[in-house]
Design a protein around this motif. Structure first.
Motif, PDB file in Angstrom:
ATOM      1  N   GLN A 148      36.789 -15.294  34.248  1.00 48.48           N
ATOM      2  CA  GLN A 148      38.060 -14.984  33.616  1.00 48.48           C
ATOM      3  C   GLN A 148      37.914 -14.981  32.103  1.00 48.48           C
ATOM      4  N   SER A 149      38.909 -14.434  31.428  1.00 50.09           N
ATOM      5  CA  SER A 149      38.922 -14.441  29.972  1.00 50.09           C
ATOM      6  C   SER A 149      39.128 -15.864  29.453  1.00 50.09           C
ATOM      7  N   SER A 150      38.425 -16.192  28.377  1.00 52.08           N
ATOM      8  CA  SER A 150      38.539 -17.534  27.808  1.00 52.08           C
ATOM      9  C   SER A 150      39.645 -17.579  26.759  1.00 52.08           C
ATOM     10  N   ASN A 151      40.435 -18.659  26.794  1.00 50.13           N
ATOM     11  CA  ASN A 151      41.444 -18.898  25.767  1.00 50.13           C
ATOM     12  C   ASN A 151      40.797 -19.665  24.612  1.00 50.13           C
ATOM     13  N   TYR A 163      44.023 -17.235  20.756  1.00 50.71           N
ATOM     14  CA  TYR A 163      43.792 -16.100  21.654  1.00 50.71           C
ATOM     15  C   TYR A 163      44.019 -16.622  23.067  1.00 50.71           C
ATOM     16  N   ASN A 201      45.236 -15.683  27.212  1.00 45.63           N
ATOM     17  CA  ASN A 201      45.466 -14.713  28.295  1.00 45.63           C
ATOM     18  C   ASN A 201      45.170 -13.278  27.853  1.00 45.63           C
ATOM     19  N   GLY A 202      44.085 -13.137  27.122  1.00 41.91           N
ATOM     20  CA  GLY A 202      43.658 -11.809  26.699  1.00 41.91           C
ATOM     21  C   GLY A 202      44.442 -11.218  25.552  1.00 41.91           C
ATOM     22  N   ASN A 243      35.332  -9.154  20.870  1.00 47.38           N
ATOM     23  CA  ASN A 243      34.392  -8.480  21.765  1.00 47.38           C
ATOM     24  C   ASN A 243      33.164  -9.324  22.088  1.00 47.38           C
ATOM     25  N   LEU A 301      33.568 -12.724  22.879  1.00 42.98           N
ATOM     26  CA  LEU A 301      34.009 -13.886  23.655  1.00 42.98           C
ATOM     27  C   LEU A 301      33.300 -13.956  25.007  1.00 42.98           C
ATOM     28  N   SER A 302      33.067 -12.808  25.613  1.00 40.22           N
ATOM     29  CA  SER A 302      32.404 -12.790  26.918  1.00 40.22           C
ATOM     30  C   SER A 302      30.972 -13.315  26.840  1.00 40.22           C
ATOM     31  N   ASN A 347      38.858 -22.175  30.029  1.00 38.05           N
ATOM     32  CA  ASN A 347      38.554 -21.122  30.999  1.00 38.05           C
ATOM     33  C   ASN A 347      38.327 -21.763  32.368  1.00 38.05           C
TER      34      ASN A 347
END
Length: 265
Positions: A54-57, A72, A74-75, A95, A97-98, A123
């Motif tokens: 999932q995307s990290s806060n 940042y 929930n995306g 870009n 963060l992943s 996350n």
């Protein structure tokens, strides 16, 4: 030896308590102390284990200040409660963060930006946070010229806090030299221009001017020959220690206890 082990165990208990109160899990977050130059940009490093699910806060805060530095969630970028000091000056490399990079960029750094910052990551691995210190000041490269056949002048346009200045004879194993008192010319934002002269210069001897404060060190080398003056310079930022999250501190203390136990046996 027993007393030392007891004290180390107490320290571990304290770190565990702090970790539990500050983090929901042991999500590993690593930060590095930073040095910022007045009027320029700085990057506050914060890395974490990438989350493929999932995307990290990401939440950046400055200790002692109200509001957030950057959020940042929930995306999406959420800046409704951002501290006004950081408006239009703070940003993430979204870009990246992943890949586990939550570093913060602050533009046009000012003295008021100095302080302790906290980076929090949330996350599927849980929540983890860590702090770093940002020191802010001014420093610049040095120029060495010969204003006469017997005098070298060392100058640098901006420093804060006010630095120390010294001259060394590199050809004589770096021995200190007696020099005239340096001049500090006050400029904008409390910065000073530095000017220092060394007299009694001898030919074919390598001299070094060193300007330094707690943030940086500038070095200028010079040799006066029959063919003119040869110079070189470098500016060194005095780096700070990496700060790691509590799990690594615990591991370090446990290894130390095991070592002390082995020595005691």
């Amino acid at each position: 030896m027993i007393v030392i082990i007891i004290l180390l165990l107490a320290a571990i208990a304290l770190i565990i308590g702090l970790s539990i109160s500050g983090n929901s899990t042991t999500n590993d977050v690593t930060t590095v102390n930073a040095v910022g130059q007045i009027g320029q940009d700085v990057i506050l490093s914060c890395t974490f284990t990438p989350d493929v699910k999932q995307s990290s806060n990401v939440l950046w805060e400055k200790v002692g200040d109200t509001g957030v530095v950057y959020k940042y969630e929930n995306g999406k970028i959420v800046l409704t409660d951002q501290n006004s000091n950081f408006k239009s000056r703070a940003s993430l490399f979204i870009n990246q963060l992943s890949a586990g990079n939550a570093s913060l960029k602050i533009t046009n750094v000012q003295m008021k930006d100095a302080g302790v910052y906290k980076c929090t990551i949330t996350n599927s691995n849980g929540q983890g946070s860590n702090k770093l210190s940002l020191n802010v000041g001014a420093f610049s490269d040095v120029t060495v010229t010969n204003i006469s056949q017997t005098t070298l002048q060392c100058s640098s346009p901006k420093w804060f806090p006010q630095p120390t200045v010294s001259w060394l004879n590199i050809s004589a194993s770096g021995s200190n030299l007696n020099t005239t008192l340096p001049q500090f010319v006050t400029g904008l934002s409390g910065m000073v221009q530095v000017i220092s002269n060394f007299i009694e210069v001898q030919k074919d001897v390598q001299y070094r001017c060193v300007i330094q404060n707690n943030l940086a060190q500038a070095q200028g080398d010079a040799i006066l020959t029959d063919f003119g003056l040869q110079t070189q310079s470098q500016l060194i930022i005095l780096s700070s220690a990496r700060m790691t999250s509590p799990p690594r501190l615990l591991l370090g203390l446990l290894l130390l206890i095991l070592h002390l136990g082995a020595v005691n046996v």
